[in-house]
Design an enzyme around this catalytic site. Structure first.
Site, mmCIF file in Angstrom:
data_model
loop_
_atom_site.group_PDB
_atom_site.id
_atom_site.type_symbol
_atom_site.label_atom_id
_atom_site.label_comp_id
_atom_site.label_asym_id
_atom_site.label_seq_id
_atom_site.Cartn_x
_atom_site.Cartn_y
_atom_site.Cartn_z
ATOM 1 N N GLN A 28 0.761 -1.103 -0.171
ATOM 2 C CA GLN A 28 -0.020 -0.365 0.163
ATOM 3 C C GLN A 28 0.775 1.908 0.177
ATOM 4 O O GLN A 28 0.255 1.781 -0.796
ATOM 5 C CB GLN A 28 -0.919 -0.268 1.566
ATOM 6 C CG GLN A 28 -2.033 -0.975 1.033
ATOM 7 C CD GLN A 28 -3.063 -0.520 0.295
ATOM 8 O OE1 GLN A 28 -3.382 0.551 -0.151
ATOM 9 N NE2 GLN A 28 -3.451 -2.038 -0.291
ATOM 10 N N SER A 51 15.812 0.722 6.697
ATOM 11 C CA SER A 51 14.918 -0.739 5.243
ATOM 12 C C SER A 51 15.415 -0.872 4.089
ATOM 13 O O SER A 51 15.575 0.025 3.193
ATOM 14 C CB SER A 51 13.714 -0.033 5.564
ATOM 15 O OG SER A 51 12.814 -0.445 4.118
ATOM 16 N N THR A 84 0.741 -4.740 14.031
ATOM 17 C CA THR A 84 1.551 -5.190 15.374
ATOM 18 C C THR A 84 2.179 -4.250 15.798
ATOM 19 O O THR A 84 3.255 -4.413 16.978
ATOM 20 C CB THR A 84 1.905 -6.651 15.242
ATOM 21 O OG1 THR A 84 2.592 -6.996 14.676
ATOM 22 C CG2 THR A 84 0.364 -7.547 15.856
ATOM 23 N N HIS A 108 -6.339 1.133 7.948
ATOM 24 C CA HIS A 108 -7.101 -0.533 8.861
ATOM 25 C C HIS A 108 -6.928 0.389 10.120
ATOM 26 O O HIS A 108 -6.906 1.208 10.994
ATOM 27 C CB HIS A 108 -6.281 -1.680 9.193
ATOM 28 C CG HIS A 108 -7.030 -2.248 9.312
ATOM 29 N ND1 HIS A 108 -8.245 -3.017 10.104
ATOM 30 C CD2 HIS A 108 -6.839 -3.616 10.533
ATOM 31 C CE1 HIS A 108 -7.928 -3.823 10.317
ATOM 32 N NE2 HIS A 108 -7.421 -4.633 10.827
ATOM 33 N N ASP A 191 -13.173 -6.148 8.796
ATOM 34 C CA ASP A 191 -12.532 -6.450 7.800
ATOM 35 C C ASP A 191 -11.737 -7.767 8.633
ATOM 36 O O ASP A 191 -11.299 -9.188 8.109
ATOM 37 C CB ASP A 191 -11.410 -5.740 8.097
ATOM 38 C CG ASP A 191 -10.453 -5.796 7.665
ATOM 39 O OD1 ASP A 191 -10.199 -6.322 6.498
ATOM 40 O OD2 ASP A 191 -8.949 -6.489 7.977
ATOM 41 N N GLU A 195 -11.387 -11.888 6.901
ATOM 42 C CA GLU A 195 -10.595 -12.525 7.165
ATOM 43 C C GLU A 195 -10.317 -14.079 7.824
ATOM 44 O O GLU A 195 -10.578 -14.540 7.181
ATOM 45 C CB GLU A 195 -9.288 -11.649 7.329
ATOM 46 C CG GLU A 195 -8.669 -10.438 6.579
ATOM 47 C CD GLU A 195 -8.230 -9.504 8.208
ATOM 48 O OE1 GLU A 195 -7.546 -8.411 6.917
ATOM 49 O OE2 GLU A 195 -7.429 -10.058 9.005
#
Length: 343
Positions: A28, A51, A84, A108, A191, A195
């Site tokens: 995303q 990263s 998380t 979300h 959602d 799932e």
């Protein structure tokens, strides 16, 4: 009925003067950042210095900062990091750099719904959630289309939080397809439920159970794989394009009669009761508590279950059969290769 908005309903002036930080450059993140940039929005990407996505974002022409710098630079922050990890990153890098009047965004509702992140009352808290994977958000935007989005407002300190969320959705292409208004609670709970009982948990167990039933009865695993997994795509594509009734119209009368008479015996009242229990575990926060504890504890059970899943007979025979059908993945990146880093 839901409120649905389109390009004519979006006022880009609400985002034109904003500086937007997109935290994360995974599926995303890359789509949001690139679409925003090409819509004329001033944007940067916030990543950990180590990263692997830093180079990818810079090669795409995006400005990259570390997460704290990006949060301080921006007055609108979109968090596109793993559920998380968001709370710890928020506490260490985002929260200390928020100013009154800023906008905090999510795709979300998990961390807001379950109080893992508690933003101050003097900022806007909104959600913009494309209902499709990032590569589709990006591809449809480039082609002149878009993926439908959900928007929600949890806190409206400015009085224009909804207008900004709609402008953001428009800038990433969502308003071309339609933007549906929801709440953080509704999006999060539905959602997770989808799932767990249908899209991931329900489908995988249904497929595996069907495969195991046929193999245990003496049928060849190759045949069982085709009937219980391979042909699933045909049915799902028909449902995706035409709905359940359209799928039933397209299959044989024999298949439709079996669907109508045997389907309710598989998904019976006992299964519906289990679904209700799972929904209650989501609504109460039991699932969220369990998952956060599992993740913070090193994911021992998660990794054990994941590894066991890789060793299932259906996975082994499937890998062998897919090697006979190279057209399935021809010209496509694997899921692992295309997912990228999160931040």
């Amino acid at each position: 009925m839901a409120n649905i908005y389109y390009e004519a309903d979006a006022d880009r002036s609400y985002i034109d003067e904003k500086k937007v930080a997109v935290l994360g450059y995974g599926s995303q993140g890359h789509a949001h950042a690139l679409n925003l940039k090409e819509s004329g929005v001033e944007v940067c990407v916030g990543l950990r210095p180590e990263s692997s996505s830093v180079e990818k974002a810079e090669e795409a022409g995006l400005t990259v900062m570390n997460i704290a710098e990006a949060s301080a630079w921006a007055n609108a922050i979109m968090i596109l990091l793993p559920d998380t990890e968001q709370a710890d990153i928020y506490d260490a890098h985002i929260g200390p750099n928020l100013n009154p009047g800023d906008t905090l965004m999510f795709s979300h509702g998990f961390n807001i719904r379950f109080d893992l992140i508690k933003p101050p009352s003097d900022i806007d808290v909104v959600m913009v959630a494309p209902k499709g994977p990032g590569h589709l958000v990006r591809r449809t935007y480039v082609e002149g289309g878009g993926v439908p989005c959900l928007i929600a407002v949890e806190n409206d300190a400015s009085g224009s939080a909804k207008e900004f969320a709609l402008a953001y959705a428009d800038a990433i292409g969502g308003a071309r397809a339609g933007v549906i208004e929801t709440t953080f609670t509704e999006e999060c709970e539905t959602d997770l439920f989808g799932e767990q009982v249908v899209l991931c948990g329900g489908i995988t167990e249904l497929v595996r159970s069907g495969f195991d039933t046929l193999v245990s009865a003496g049928y060849q695993p190759e045949i069982a794989y085709f009937e219980c997994l391979h042909e699933l795509k045909l049915i799902v594509d028909l449902m995706y394009e035409e709905g359940i009734a359209g799928m039933r119209y397209s299959v044989s009368d024999t298949a439709e009669y079996g669907d109508l008479t045997r389907g309710p015996r598989v998904i019976d009242d006992h299964v519906r009761e289990t679904m209700q229990t799972i929904l209650e575990e989501i609504q109460s926060g039991k699932f969220a508590d369990e998952w956060v504890a599992e993740s913070r504890g090193g994911r021992e059970n998660f990794l054990k279950l994941e590894t066991a899943g890789h060793e299932l007979p259906i996975e082994k025979i499937g890998k062998e059969l897919r090697s006979m059908m190279p057209w399935i993945s021809s010209g496509k990146q694997s899921v692992k290769d295309s997912s990228g880093g999160q931040g």
